[in-house]
Design a protein around this motif. Structure first.
Motif, PDB file in Angstrom:
ATOM      1  N   GLY A  50       0.801  -1.218   0.000  1.00 45.79           N
ATOM      2  CA  GLY A  50       0.000   0.000   0.000  1.00 45.79           C
ATOM      3  C   GLY A  50       0.831   1.263   0.000  1.00 45.79           C
ATOM      4  N   LEU A  51       0.278   2.297   0.602  1.00 43.87           N
ATOM      5  CA  LEU A  51       0.920   3.614   0.603  1.00 43.87           C
ATOM      6  C   LEU A  51       2.162   3.657   1.487  1.00 43.87           C
ATOM      7  CD1 LEU A  51       0.520   6.384  -0.704  1.00 43.87           C
ATOM      8  CD2 LEU A  51      -0.664   7.086   1.360  1.00 43.87           C
ATOM      9  N   LEU A  52       2.358   2.662   2.337  1.00 46.38           N
ATOM     10  CA  LEU A  52       3.562   2.650   3.170  1.00 46.38           C
ATOM     11  C   LEU A  52       4.825   2.541   2.328  1.00 46.38           C
ATOM     12  CD1 LEU A  52       2.367   0.400   6.121  1.00 46.38           C
ATOM     13  CD2 LEU A  52       2.693   2.880   6.124  1.00 46.38           C
ATOM     14  N   GLY A  53       4.709   2.017   1.108  1.00 49.54           N
ATOM     15  CA  GLY A  53       5.863   1.884   0.231  1.00 49.54           C
ATOM     16  C   GLY A  53       5.966   2.979  -0.808  1.00 49.54           C
TER      17      GLY A  53
ATOM     18  N   ASP B  27      11.023   8.928 -14.000  1.00 49.87           N
ATOM     19  CA  ASP B  27      10.914   7.470 -13.981  1.00 49.87           C
ATOM     20  C   ASP B  27      10.597   6.912 -12.598  1.00 49.87           C
ATOM     21  OD1 ASP B  27      13.396   8.199 -13.000  1.00 49.87           O
ATOM     22  OD2 ASP B  27      14.436   6.502 -13.902  1.00 49.87           O
ATOM     23  N   THR B  28      10.600   7.751 -11.556  1.00 52.00           N
ATOM     24  CA  THR B  28      10.248   7.299 -10.209  1.00 52.00           C
ATOM     25  C   THR B  28       8.777   7.561  -9.878  1.00 52.00           C
ATOM     26  OG1 THR B  28      10.823   9.381  -9.107  1.00 52.00           O
ATOM     27  CG2 THR B  28      12.594   7.756  -9.411  1.00 52.00           C
ATOM     28  N   ILE B  29       8.077   8.258 -10.757  1.00 55.14           N
ATOM     29  CA  ILE B  29       6.657   8.543 -10.535  1.00 55.14           C
ATOM     30  C   ILE B  29       5.851   7.349 -11.032  1.00 55.14           C
ATOM     31  CG2 ILE B  29       4.722  10.058 -11.109  1.00 55.14           C
ATOM     32  CD1 ILE B  29       6.742  12.356 -11.334  1.00 55.14           C
ATOM     33  N   VAL B  30       5.067   6.754 -10.145  1.00 51.17           N
ATOM     34  CA  VAL B  30       4.308   5.554 -10.474  1.00 51.17           C
ATOM     35  C   VAL B  30       3.031   5.897 -11.224  1.00 51.17           C
ATOM     36  CG1 VAL B  30       3.106   3.541  -9.509  1.00 51.17           C
ATOM     37  CG2 VAL B  30       5.260   4.313  -8.502  1.00 51.17           C
ATOM     38  N   ARG B  31       2.267   6.848 -10.707  1.00 51.77           N
ATOM     39  CA  ARG B  31       0.997   7.223 -11.320  1.00 51.77           C
ATOM     40  C   ARG B  31       0.483   8.493 -10.659  1.00 51.77           C
ATOM     41  NH1 ARG B  31      -3.628   4.026 -11.438  1.00 51.77           N
ATOM     42  NH2 ARG B  31      -4.834   5.901 -11.131  1.00 51.77           N
ATOM     43  N   ALA B  32      -0.551   9.072 -11.266  1.00 55.42           N
ATOM     44  CA  ALA B  32      -1.203  10.231 -10.680  1.00 55.42           C
ATOM     45  C   ALA B  32      -2.068   9.772  -9.509  1.00 55.42           C
ATOM     46  CB  ALA B  32      -2.069  10.939 -11.716  1.00 55.42           C
ATOM     47  N   ALA B  33      -2.170  10.599  -8.500  1.00 54.13           N
ATOM     48  CA  ALA B  33      -3.021  10.301  -7.351  1.00 54.13           C
ATOM     49  C   ALA B  33      -4.233  11.219  -7.390  1.00 54.13           C
ATOM     50  CB  ALA B  33      -2.249  10.509  -6.050  1.00 54.13           C
ATOM     51  N   HIS B  34      -5.359  10.698  -6.962  1.00 56.99           N
ATOM     52  CA  HIS B  34      -6.577  11.497  -6.865  1.00 56.99           C
ATOM     53  C   HIS B  34      -6.771  11.853  -5.404  1.00 56.99           C
ATOM     54  CE1 HIS B  34     -11.121  11.913  -6.811  1.00 56.99           C
ATOM     55  NE2 HIS B  34     -10.694  12.881  -7.588  1.00 56.99           N
ATOM     56  N   LEU B  35      -6.672  13.147  -5.081  1.00 58.95           N
ATOM     57  CA  LEU B  35      -6.795  13.611  -3.706  1.00 58.95           C
ATOM     58  C   LEU B  35      -8.149  14.277  -3.507  1.00 58.95           C
ATOM     59  CD1 LEU B  35      -3.256  15.176  -3.157  1.00 58.95           C
ATOM     60  CD2 LEU B  35      -4.019  12.845  -2.699  1.00 58.95           C
ATOM     61  N   ILE B  36      -8.774  13.992  -2.373  1.00 62.14           N
ATOM     62  CA  ILE B  36     -10.064  14.577  -2.007  1.00 62.14           C
ATOM     63  C   ILE B  36      -9.858  15.367  -0.724  1.00 62.14           C
ATOM     64  CG2 ILE B  36     -12.456  14.107  -1.366  1.00 62.14           C
ATOM     65  CD1 ILE B  36     -12.116  11.345  -2.728  1.00 62.14           C
ATOM     66  N   GLY B  37     -10.204  16.630  -0.732  1.00 63.69           N
ATOM     67  CA  GLY B  37     -10.044  17.465   0.457  1.00 63.69           C
ATOM     68  C   GLY B  37     -10.861  16.932   1.620  1.00 63.69           C
TER      69      GLY B  37
ATOM     70  N   HIS C 114      -9.557   0.840 -10.839  1.00 63.46           N
ATOM     71  CA  HIS C 114      -9.059  -0.473 -10.441  1.00 63.46           C
ATOM     72  C   HIS C 114      -7.563  -0.445 -10.111  1.00 63.46           C
ATOM     73  CE1 HIS C 114      -8.305  -4.789 -10.499  1.00 63.46           C
ATOM     74  NE2 HIS C 114      -7.363  -4.572 -11.395  1.00 63.46           N
ATOM     75  N   HIS C 115      -6.774   0.261 -10.910  1.00 63.31           N
ATOM     76  CA  HIS C 115      -5.318   0.286 -10.713  1.00 63.31           C
ATOM     77  C   HIS C 115      -4.950   0.977  -9.401  1.00 63.31           C
ATOM     78  CE1 HIS C 115      -4.861  -1.359 -14.680  1.00 63.31           C
ATOM     79  NE2 HIS C 115      -5.610  -0.378 -15.180  1.00 63.31           N
ATOM     80  N   ALA C 116      -5.629   2.081  -9.087  1.00 62.24           N
ATOM     81  CA  ALA C 116      -5.371   2.766  -7.819  1.00 62.24           C
ATOM     82  C   ALA C 116      -5.731   1.862  -6.647  1.00 62.24           C
ATOM     83  CB  ALA C 116      -6.162   4.071  -7.751  1.00 62.24           C
ATOM     84  N   PHE C 117      -6.843   1.140  -6.769  1.00 60.68           N
ATOM     85  CA  PHE C 117      -7.253   0.248  -5.689  1.00 60.68           C
ATOM     86  C   PHE C 117      -6.207  -0.841  -5.456  1.00 60.68           C
ATOM     87  CE2 PHE C 117      -9.436  -3.307  -3.719  1.00 60.68           C
ATOM     88  CZ  PHE C 117     -10.122  -2.667  -2.695  1.00 60.68           C
ATOM     89  N   GLU C 118      -5.743  -1.455  -6.531  1.00 62.14           N
ATOM     90  CA  GLU C 118      -4.741  -2.512  -6.402  1.00 62.14           C
ATOM     91  C   GLU C 118      -3.440  -1.976  -5.796  1.00 62.14           C
ATOM     92  OE1 GLU C 118      -4.892  -5.886  -7.013  1.00 62.14           O
ATOM     93  OE2 GLU C 118      -7.039  -5.482  -7.163  1.00 62.14           O
TER      94      GLU C 118
END
Length: 131
Positions: A6-9, A75-85, A116-120
């Motif tokens: 998860g986000l810990l990594g 090359d270290t950026i995995v993907r975009a994140a969707h942030l909700i305030g 799906h990809h963000a969830f995984e």
């Protein structure tokens, strides 16, 4: 860190500038990012989403907080994140727009339900202990 789930990594950051430079004939694509930090070491129990906040250091000049910036390779950026305030107990103006929300809120849910990809990538299973 791919050894941690998860986000810990992973790290969350807001890209402020894309740039590249050449060094010894090789082009390096980079981003200047404002780092975010996790509020807790596990997801929010009600939503299952991680909560993050922009990272600051205490500045000495006029006691202003200074954003924690880093330069990272693209090359270290995995993907975009969707942030909700996170707006619990806080008034949100009807004039609030998506392009200013990252400057308005101080805490954000990292939305693992956006696709799906963000969830995984971000799912952190709840561990139950039975006795």
């Amino acid at each position: 860190d791919d050894r941690v789930q998860g986000l810990l990594g992973l790290n969350i950051a807001r890209v402020r500038l894309f740039f590249s430079f050449k060094y010894e004939g090789e082009t390096h694509a980079c981003a200047a990012v404002h780092r975010y930090e996790r509020i807790y070491d596990e997801p929010d129990i009600d939503t299952g989403m991680w909560i993050v906040t922009p990272s600051y250091t205490s500045g000495t000049r006029h006691r202003r907080r200074v954003p924690c910036f880093s330069v990272v390779g693209l090359d270290t950026i995995v993907r975009a994140a969707h942030l909700i305030g996170v707006s619990i107990g806080q008034y949100v103006s009807p004039q609030q727009t998506s392009d200013s929300s990252l400057d308005t809120f101080s805490r954000f849910y990292v939305n693992k339900y956006v696709d799906h990809h963000a969830f995984e990538l971000l799912h952190h299973p709840v561990v139950t202990v039975t006795r």
